[in-house]
Design a protein around this motif. Structure first.
Motif, PDB file in Angstrom:
ATOM      1  N   LYS A  23      -6.449  29.787  -9.399  1.00 41.46           N
ATOM      2  CA  LYS A  23      -7.823  30.258  -9.157  1.00 41.46           C
ATOM      3  C   LYS A  23      -8.863  29.146  -9.285  1.00 41.46           C
ATOM      4  O   LYS A  23      -9.804  29.092  -8.513  1.00 41.46           O
ATOM      5  CB  LYS A  23      -8.176  31.383 -10.141  1.00 41.46           C
ATOM      6  N   ASN A  60      -7.219  25.773  -7.413  1.00 46.57           N
ATOM      7  CA  ASN A  60      -6.903  26.134  -6.023  1.00 46.57           C
ATOM      8  C   ASN A  60      -5.611  25.486  -5.520  1.00 46.57           C
ATOM      9  O   ASN A  60      -5.500  25.118  -4.341  1.00 46.57           O
ATOM     10  CB  ASN A  60      -8.074  25.773  -5.099  1.00 46.57           C
ATOM     11  N   ASN A 104      -1.531  25.471  -4.499  1.00 48.96           N
ATOM     12  CA  ASN A 104      -0.745  26.410  -3.694  1.00 48.96           C
ATOM     13  C   ASN A 104       0.649  26.663  -4.246  1.00 48.96           C
ATOM     14  O   ASN A 104       1.270  27.679  -3.919  1.00 48.96           O
ATOM     15  CB  ASN A 104      -0.611  25.886  -2.267  1.00 48.96           C
ATOM     16  N   LYS A 147       1.176  30.478  -4.520  1.00 43.78           N
ATOM     17  CA  LYS A 147      -0.058  31.231  -4.760  1.00 43.78           C
ATOM     18  C   LYS A 147       0.056  32.638  -4.178  1.00 43.78           C
ATOM     19  O   LYS A 147      -0.391  33.608  -4.775  1.00 43.78           O
ATOM     20  CB  LYS A 147      -1.233  30.483  -4.114  1.00 43.78           C
TER      21      LYS A 147
END
Ligand SMILES: CC(C)(COP(=O)(O)OP(=O)(O)OC[C@H]1O[C@@H](n2cnc3c(N)ncnc32)[C@H](O)[C@@H]1OP(=O)(O)O)[C@@H](O)C(=O)NCCC(=O)NCCS
Length: 110
Positions: free
Chosen positions: A46, A49, A51, A101
């Motif tokens: 979050k 960011n 992946n 993610k």
């Protein structure tokens, strides 16, 4: 201080990092690492960011493999002779896992 946890080896272009952790034996099996690693994964996906998070554990490390699976990581194979134990100098195979993610987002909806 009872242990440590890190999200390191960050590759910002690929959006990939590695999770690592340890906990003092007196504090095992109380849910601490599940709680701490869950918070770290939230931060990684979050706030940073990223992946994908990689993690690995020696094949014979029951506690670490169980913790990793409980966190939702997907087993992706065995890395042969990937660890040398400091105490014995012996080489060990490692289980390799990844969490995307998109996997993590689905877990949050449940
Ligand atoms: C691996 C380690 C971090 C786990 O931390 P922890 O706070 O004890 O783990 P948790 O209490 O969150 O347990 C998570 C799950 O793992 C499993 N588990 C934990 N310890 C276990 C053990 N000794 N035997 C079998 N399963 C175990 C359980 O399924 C548990 O879920 P449950 O309690 O709902 O059944 C800790 O045992 C440790 O630091 N070990 C030594 C160092 C190490 O192995 N580091 C990782 C290197 S990859």
């Amino acid at each position: 201080m009872i242990g440590g946890l890190g999200v390191d080896k960050i590759n910002w272009f690929d959006g990939v990092a590695t999770l690592g952790y340890w906990l003092g034996e007196a504090h095992w099996r109380k849910g601490h690492m599940t709680e701490a690693a869950s918070a770290a994964l939230r931060f990684a996906f979050k706030e940073l960011n990223l992946n994908r998070i990689n993690v690995k554990a020696a094949v014979e490390n029951t506690a670490s493999n169980a913790t990793i699976r409980k966190l939702g990581f997907v087993f992706e194979g065995v890395q042969r002779q990937n660890y040398r134990a400091r105490a014995t100098g012996k080489l060990h195979d490692a289980n390799s896992y990844g969490l995307l993610k998109e996997d993590w987002n689905k877990m949050q909806e449940k």
